[in-house]
Design an enzyme around this catalytic site. Structure first.
Site, PDB file in Angstrom:
ATOM      1  N   ASP A  55      59.966 -21.192 -24.496  1.00 15.87           N
ATOM      2  CA  ASP A  55      59.473 -21.262 -23.127  1.00 15.87           C
ATOM      3  C   ASP A  55      59.149 -22.718 -22.793  1.00 15.87           C
ATOM      4  OD1 ASP A  55      58.013 -21.080 -20.701  1.00 15.87           O
ATOM      5  OD2 ASP A  55      57.290 -19.075 -21.233  1.00 15.87           O
ATOM      6  N   GLU A 106      73.357 -18.587 -22.235  1.00 16.74           N
ATOM      7  CA  GLU A 106      73.870 -19.949 -22.254  1.00 16.74           C
ATOM      8  C   GLU A 106      75.229 -20.039 -21.573  1.00 16.74           C
ATOM      9  OE1 GLU A 106      74.802 -23.501 -25.522  1.00 16.74           O
ATOM     10  OE2 GLU A 106      73.850 -21.630 -26.133  1.00 16.74           O
ATOM     11  N   ASP A 148      52.567 -14.327 -34.594  1.00 20.84           N
ATOM     12  CA  ASP A 148      52.659 -15.731 -34.220  1.00 20.84           C
ATOM     13  C   ASP A 148      53.341 -16.514 -35.346  1.00 20.84           C
ATOM     14  OD1 ASP A 148      52.195 -18.433 -33.654  1.00 20.84           O
ATOM     15  OD2 ASP A 148      50.194 -18.077 -32.869  1.00 20.84           O
ATOM     16  N   THR A 162      74.762 -17.990 -26.666  1.00 17.61           N
ATOM     17  CA  THR A 162      74.272 -16.730 -26.111  1.00 17.61           C
ATOM     18  C   THR A 162      74.917 -16.440 -24.757  1.00 17.61           C
ATOM     19  OG1 THR A 162      72.437 -17.778 -24.930  1.00 17.61           O
ATOM     20  CG2 THR A 162      72.056 -17.146 -27.236  1.00 17.61           C
ATOM     21  N   ASP A 212      67.494 -25.501 -22.592  1.00 11.77           N
ATOM     22  CA  ASP A 212      68.324 -25.683 -21.402  1.00 11.77           C
ATOM     23  C   ASP A 212      67.514 -26.316 -20.267  1.00 11.77           C
ATOM     24  OD1 ASP A 212      66.670 -23.540 -20.946  1.00 11.77           O
ATOM     25  OD2 ASP A 212      68.189 -22.300 -19.978  1.00 11.77           O
TER      26      ASP A 212
END
Length: 237
Positions: free
Chosen positions: A142, A218, A119, A215, A178
């Site tokens: 996320d 993307e 984490d 990416t 996004d």
């Protein structure tokens, strides 16, 4: 998620916290497993080692970037290769991504990256000294689309304060998403957080910075007309 009941052995401050990620049971390829076996002894760092002197870890003083959730490591590799004078600390919970990044570091013979597999917030709290980072990157976390899951979003007031503590004065938190509602949430949280200055000239979003790799995901989104929002907030005190 229901919080566990506090007991004498589990005081309030040690209650289980809500995670911003879900541990997926992804298959690790032979190449990724080999990356872990060969690369972890060289590039891997352990949460249990506690507070680290990263000048000692890297063997030099250099601008230092902390990346939260590097996925399969493609962007990390590209950034590290493009800036050998900088050091990168990447954190990812999913083993296939860790293996892929380690494999890439070995194949490209890069020396300026170290990796945690746990984490990222725990790493920041337990392993990173205050006022020691030049940049913190959070690319495409996320978004937890459903309203009942918004509490799982990593970008919250407590996150903003933790990052501010770990950044040097003048250091920058760079986020990208996004999902427009999440971009608006990021903007709202960081705009309200003390000790930050939005680097966008209009007080909202910055143009895609050249140092953030694009990416494949993307590029596909751009072809479909999807937007991407970048935010940069600088620690000012």
């Amino acid at each position: 998620m229901t919080e566990p009941t506090s007991t004498p052995e589990q005081p309030l401050e040690h209650r289980r916290t809500i995670k911003s990620f879900v541990m997926r049971a992804g298959r690790t390829t032979l190449g990724q497993q080999r990356g872990i076996e060969l690369g972890w002894p060289k590039f891997g760092l352990e949460l249990s080692d506690g507070l680290r002197d990263f000048d000692q870890v890297f063997g030099r003083q250099a601008p230092r970037t902390f990346e939260i959730g590097f996925g399969m490591g493609h962007s990390t590799l590209e950034m590290a290769a493009a800036a050998p004078e900088q050091d990168f600390i990447g954190v990812e919970v999913h083993k296939p991504g860790v293996g892929a990044l380690l494999s890439g570091l070995l194949s490209q013979n890069l020396q300026n990256v170290r990796v945690y597999s746990c984490d990222a917030l725990e790493v920041l709290r337990e392993c990173v000294a205050d006022a020691s980072l030049d940049r913190v990157l959070l690319f495409f976390p996320d978004p937890w689309h459903k309203s009942r899951h918004h509490k799982r979003r990593i970008v919250q007031p407590a996150f903003a304060e933790l990052i501010r503590q770990k950044l040097k004065v003048g250091g920058v938190l760079h986020m990208a998403t996004d999902w427009q509602p999440y971009a608006e949430h990021m903007l709202e949280v960081l705009s309200a957080a003390p000790g930050y200055r939005n680097l966008a000239t209009d007080g909202a979003y910055v143009p895609r910075p050249a140092e953030r790799p694009v990416t494949k995901f993307e590029r596909r989104g751009e072809r479909l007309g999807h937007g991407v929002w970048d935010l940069k907030f600088q620690r000012v005190d």
